[in-house]
Design an enzyme around this catalytic site. Structure first.
Site, PDB file in Angstrom:
ATOM      1  N   HIS A 193       4.828 -17.046  -2.411  1.00 24.67           N
ATOM      2  CA  HIS A 193       6.287 -16.855  -2.444  1.00 24.67           C
ATOM      3  C   HIS A 193       6.812 -16.534  -3.818  1.00 24.67           C
ATOM      4  O   HIS A 193       7.706 -15.715  -4.002  1.00 24.67           O
ATOM      5  CB  HIS A 193       7.000 -18.114  -1.945  1.00 24.67           C
ATOM      6  CG  HIS A 193       6.633 -18.395  -0.564  1.00 24.67           C
ATOM      7  ND1 HIS A 193       6.328 -19.636  -0.096  1.00 24.67           N
ATOM      8  CD2 HIS A 193       6.452 -17.543   0.441  1.00 24.67           C
ATOM      9  CE1 HIS A 193       5.993 -19.534   1.143  1.00 24.67           C
ATOM     10  NE2 HIS A 193       6.060 -18.288   1.497  1.00 24.67           N
ATOM     11  N   ARG A 300       8.203  -4.478   6.186  1.00 19.11           N
ATOM     12  CA  ARG A 300       7.307  -5.583   6.565  1.00 19.11           C
ATOM     13  C   ARG A 300       8.162  -6.814   6.910  1.00 19.11           C
ATOM     14  O   ARG A 300       8.437  -7.637   6.048  1.00 19.11           O
ATOM     15  CB  ARG A 300       6.354  -5.917   5.424  1.00 19.11           C
ATOM     16  CG  ARG A 300       5.307  -4.846   5.154  1.00 19.11           C
ATOM     17  CD  ARG A 300       4.337  -5.327   4.075  1.00 19.11           C
ATOM     18  NE  ARG A 300       3.133  -4.535   3.996  1.00 19.11           N
ATOM     19  CZ  ARG A 300       2.932  -3.573   3.080  1.00 19.11           C
ATOM     20  NH1 ARG A 300       3.860  -3.297   2.192  1.00 19.11           N
ATOM     21  NH2 ARG A 300       1.786  -2.908   3.063  1.00 19.11           N
ATOM     22  N   ARG A 336       8.622  -2.635  11.269  1.00 22.54           N
ATOM     23  CA  ARG A 336       7.360  -3.101  11.849  1.00 22.54           C
ATOM     24  C   ARG A 336       7.575  -4.508  12.389  1.00 22.54           C
ATOM     25  O   ARG A 336       8.085  -5.378  11.682  1.00 22.54           O
ATOM     26  CB  ARG A 336       6.249  -3.118  10.798  1.00 22.54           C
ATOM     27  CG  ARG A 336       4.962  -3.687  11.405  1.00 22.54           C
ATOM     28  CD  ARG A 336       3.811  -3.633  10.479  1.00 22.54           C
ATOM     29  NE  ARG A 336       3.910  -4.605   9.407  1.00 22.54           N
ATOM     30  CZ  ARG A 336       3.020  -4.724   8.445  1.00 22.54           C
ATOM     31  NH1 ARG A 336       1.980  -3.911   8.424  1.00 22.54           N
ATOM     32  NH2 ARG A 336       3.155  -5.640   7.512  1.00 22.54           N
ATOM     33  N   GLU A 435      -4.490   0.765  12.959  1.00 24.52           N
ATOM     34  CA  GLU A 435      -5.121   0.003  11.873  1.00 24.52           C
ATOM     35  C   GLU A 435      -6.561  -0.387  12.180  1.00 24.52           C
ATOM     36  O   GLU A 435      -7.210  -1.021  11.361  1.00 24.52           O
ATOM     37  CB  GLU A 435      -4.349  -1.295  11.611  1.00 24.52           C
ATOM     38  CG  GLU A 435      -2.877  -1.129  11.490  1.00 24.52           C
ATOM     39  CD  GLU A 435      -2.190  -2.353  10.907  1.00 24.52           C
ATOM     40  OE1 GLU A 435      -2.151  -2.467   9.675  1.00 24.52           O
ATOM     41  OE2 GLU A 435      -1.711  -3.179  11.699  1.00 24.52           O
ATOM     42  N   ASN A 458      -4.688   0.361   4.846  1.00 25.50           N
ATOM     43  CA  ASN A 458      -5.135  -0.877   4.190  1.00 25.50           C
ATOM     44  C   ASN A 458      -6.034  -1.667   5.144  1.00 25.50           C
ATOM     45  O   ASN A 458      -7.079  -2.176   4.757  1.00 25.50           O
ATOM     46  CB  ASN A 458      -3.942  -1.753   3.805  1.00 25.50           C
ATOM     47  CG  ASN A 458      -3.002  -1.058   2.855  1.00 25.50           C
ATOM     48  OD1 ASN A 458      -3.387  -0.073   2.233  1.00 25.50           O
ATOM     49  ND2 ASN A 458      -1.783  -1.554   2.741  1.00 25.50           N
ATOM     50  N   ASP A 459      -5.590  -1.751   6.388  1.00 26.96           N
ATOM     51  CA  ASP A 459      -6.404  -2.469   7.368  1.00 26.96           C
ATOM     52  C   ASP A 459      -7.492  -1.583   7.957  1.00 26.96           C
ATOM     53  O   ASP A 459      -8.606  -2.049   8.197  1.00 26.96           O
ATOM     54  CB  ASP A 459      -5.518  -3.023   8.489  1.00 26.96           C
ATOM     55  CG  ASP A 459      -4.921  -4.358   8.087  1.00 26.96           C
ATOM     56  OD1 ASP A 459      -5.687  -5.218   7.599  1.00 26.96           O
ATOM     57  OD2 ASP A 459      -3.705  -4.542   8.226  1.00 26.96           O
ATOM     58  N   CYS A 506       0.980   4.841   5.946  1.00 26.07           N
ATOM     59  CA  CYS A 506       1.771   3.916   5.124  1.00 26.07           C
ATOM     60  C   CYS A 506       0.884   2.954   4.337  1.00 26.07           C
ATOM     61  O   CYS A 506       1.379   2.000   3.740  1.00 26.07           O
ATOM     62  CB  CYS A 506       2.790   3.162   5.964  1.00 26.07           C
ATOM     63  SG  CYS A 506       2.055   2.179   7.274  1.00 26.07           S
TER      64      CYS A 506
HETATM   65  C1  PEP Z   1      -1.867  -1.278   6.382  1.00 24.29           C
HETATM   66  O1  PEP Z   1      -2.655  -2.064   6.914  1.00 24.29           O
HETATM   67  O2  PEP Z   1      -2.211  -0.210   5.857  1.00 24.29           O
HETATM   68  C2  PEP Z   1      -0.435  -1.592   6.331  1.00 24.29           C
HETATM   69  C3  PEP Z   1       0.434  -0.700   5.925  1.00 24.29           C
HETATM   70  O3  PEP Z   1      -0.045  -2.851   6.664  1.00 24.29           O
HETATM   71  P1  PEP Z   1      -0.258  -4.141   5.711  1.00 24.29           P
HETATM   72  O4  PEP Z   1      -0.705  -3.674   4.362  1.00 24.29           O
HETATM   73  O5  PEP Z   1       1.051  -4.840   5.692  1.00 24.29           O
HETATM   74  O6  PEP Z   1      -1.319  -4.891   6.464  1.00 24.29           O
HETATM   75 MG    MG Z   2      -1.891  -3.664   8.114  1.00 19.87          MG
END
Ligand code: PEP
Ligand code: MG
Length: 591
Positions: A193, A300, A336, A435, A458-459, A506
């Site tokens: 946080h 987010r 999201r 993802e 990212n995932d 994204c």
């Molecule tokens: C991702 O997974 O690319 C994404 C945009 O979501 P987060 O980074 O919040 O998991």
């Molecule tokens: Mg993600």
């Protein structure tokens, strides 16, 4: 000789200045028993200390509300609740009465007991909670021991880089960005946080440095780069020179930002690109607009609920979504739905420990199991649709049944709103955040049920490569340019084009010049990046031709290794973009 330490970037910015060691620890409490006639007096002292702490936390909450907004200020709720928690209060009072312990000793003892208990339950939310507990413990104990409140940053007579073992939200919110140059800590994560607050306050921060609070000394000179997560103690002349050059470039760049943000995001040969922003907190929406975002590509929403002790109310969410929609009257705002689990755990969900949380109860899975949490979000979203082009995006979807179920729930909530006479816009879009390899491979099916796709690289990278995105030991293996990722991006792009739906990316890779180049080369004409990266991305886009990017992407698709993929992209983009100038800003690595 200079000493370099690498941790994790939590809030960007490059600074230099003297270290100030912030000691914010639980004090040693002497074992002290009291005479029976002092018992009531000690109970009263304990109650008075609690009242005082409550007053301080309320003060912090109003500072946070003023600086950052009421939503962010809610992170103080758990501490306020804990001050009145019967396990804390009754337990301490019992030790004073029955064991004749001094108030300080009784409270210390009770908190240690509760901490041990919470750690034993191994609930992941414990990490969050322990930080809050410690914050209270430090405050109340200093009061009971008649010591001055620690962590006083008001008395500093020059701007400093704060070095600490860890921080708390209440310490962070007291930081005046004009006097606190940056923050470096042993512990903490990007989603702690206090780190979220530091980002909102624009205080450069590096976390997870392991032992920085032990190796740094008061007044020691330091240079810190919050973008790559590095701190250099006792920099030598060469480090200082590198710092000066990069600072200068950064300043020149900051002056350029205003101009760049107003230019069209279009490639040299005329291909327009939709560039939107990723935001974690509602307060970032304005920054996104000022930095040239055409909309929000990823809101987010889970940061509205992480650290909260109670379920968020529909009205409060509605206001947040409305604010975002109104900030972009001509652009899309992609909300999201909660991506909880993985490494984000709100207290009120009481999530139990899982062996593999990233493969566990996360995102859409949580929402579909906890309709008491999900329905208010759907209603808030629907109500906000009248304020702009609000779109809903579903994270971690693996198959069409999940999308169908959400559409069913949305239909039910629409009916309820109609009955209540509450307006909403029925033509909103529902999209899928791809993802997982399952979703990417099944994109053709999903496209029949989704109004748009966004790819969460990212995932996708972590699930494709089986490399935990949070594990620093594997960071060198976490490569978005792995051929398997490139092929999935290509596959999803083709499917989306055939289905006639928008596809965007994204994940963080879209903010890397090579990533932007690859994505455009793969005919993905829409990207969403963290708002600080917007001007750079816009600048890169304006410097190359999409035809060249397509040729490089074709080569990358045939490349056998990540290294070869990167080489194809570097060779391609290098012909038109001065990569060194970009990396000078983009990766301000010292030394
Ligand atoms: C991702 O997974 O690319 C994404 C945009 O979501 P987060 O980074 O919040 O998991
Ligand atoms: Mg993600």
């Amino acid at each position: 000789m200079s000493l370099v330490r690498d941790g994790y970037p939590a809030a960007e910015g490059m600074v230099s200045g003297p270290v100030h060691i912030l000691t914010w620890g639980v004090p040693e409490v002497p074992h002290e028993t009291i005479a029976p006639e002092r018992i009531e007096e000690e109970v009263e002292r304990f109650d008075a200390a609690r009242e005082w702490a409550k007053g301080r936390i309320l003060e912090m909450r109003s500072i946070a509300a003023e600086r950052l907004g009421t939503m962010e200020a809610r992170i103080f709720e758990p501490q306020l609740l804990m001050l009145d928690d019967h396990e804390v209060v009754d337990g301490t009072t019992r030790y004073i009465r029955e064991n004749r312990l001094s108030a300080a000793r009784a409270f210390d003892w009770r908190m240690l007991e509760l901490q041990a208990l919470w750690i034993r339950t191994q609930n992941p939310m414990v990490l969050d909670r322990l930080n809050d507990v410690e914050d209270l413990q430090v405050r109340v104990l200093h009061r009971l021991l008649d010591r001055p409140e620690p962590g006083d940053l008001e008395a500093l007579d020059e701007p400093v880089i704060v070095v600490a073992r860890n921080l708390t939200p209440s310490l962070t919110v007291q930081m005046d960005p004009d006097r606190i140059l940056g923050v470096a800590t042993d512990l903490g994560t990007r989603t702690s946080h206090w780190a979220i607050l530091a980002r909102s306050l624009a205080i450069p921060s590096v976390v997870g440095l392991l032992d920085i609070s032990r190796v740094a000394t008061e007044g020691q000179e330091a240079i810190m780069d919050g973008r790559i997560g590095r701190i250099v103690l006792d920099p030598d002349d060469r480090d200082r020179e590198v710092y000066r050059q990069r600072r200068r470039r950064l300043q020149e760049w900051e002056e350029e930002i205003d101009l760049i943000s107003k230019l069209d995001a279009v490639t040299k040969d005329g291909q327009p690109v939709a560039i939107r922003a990723n935001v974690d907190l509602p307060s970032e929406v304005d920054q996104a607009r000022l930095h040239g975002a055409e909309g929000i590509g990823l809101f987010r929403t889970e940061f509205l609920v992480v650290g909260r002790s109670s379920m968020p109310e529909e009205e409060e969410q509605y206001q947040a979504y409305r604010q975002a929609a109104e900030a972009f009257p001509d652009g899309a705002v992609v909300i999201r739905t909660y991506d909880l689990g993985g490494d984000k755990f709100p207290m009120f969900l009481q999530m139990t420990r899982e062996e593999n949380p990233f493969l566990g109860w996360r995102a859409i899975r949580v929402c579909l199991d906890r309709l008491d949490l999900f329905r208010p979000q759907l209603r808030a979203f629907l109500r906000a649709t009248i304020h702009g082009d609000l779109r809903m995006m579903l994270p971690l979807v693996n198959d069409i049944e999940e999308v169908m179920r959400v559409r069913e729930l949305l239909g039910e909530e629409e009916e309820a709103l109609k009955r209540e006479g509450v307006p909403f816009y029925a033509g909103y879009k529902v999209g899928v955040l791809l993802e997982t390899p399952a979703a990417a491979l099944d994109a053709a099916e999903l496209a029949r049920h989704a109004d748009f796709f966004s790819i969460g690289t990212n995932d996708l990278v972590q699930y494709t490569l089986a490399v935990d995105r949070t594990n620093p030991r594997l960071a060198h293996l976490y490569n978005p340019f792995h051929p398997s990722v490139v092929r999935q991006l290509h596959q999803v792009s083709r499917v989306a084009r055939a289905a006639g739906i928008e596809v965007s990316v994204c994940g963080e890779m879209a903010a890397n010049p090579l990533g932007t180049y690859l994505l455009l080369g793969l005919d993905i004409p829409s990207i969403s990046v963290p708002w600080p990266a917007l001007p750079e991305v816009r600048k890169v886009i304006r410097e190359f031709r999409v035809e060249e990017a397509r040729a490089a992407a074709r080569k990358a698709l045939a490349a056998p290794t990540s290294r070869d993929v990167t080489r194809c992209l570097v060779e391609g983009i290098g012909a038109s973009v001065d990569l060194a100038a970009f990396s000078g800003r983009w990766s301000l690595s010292l030394g």
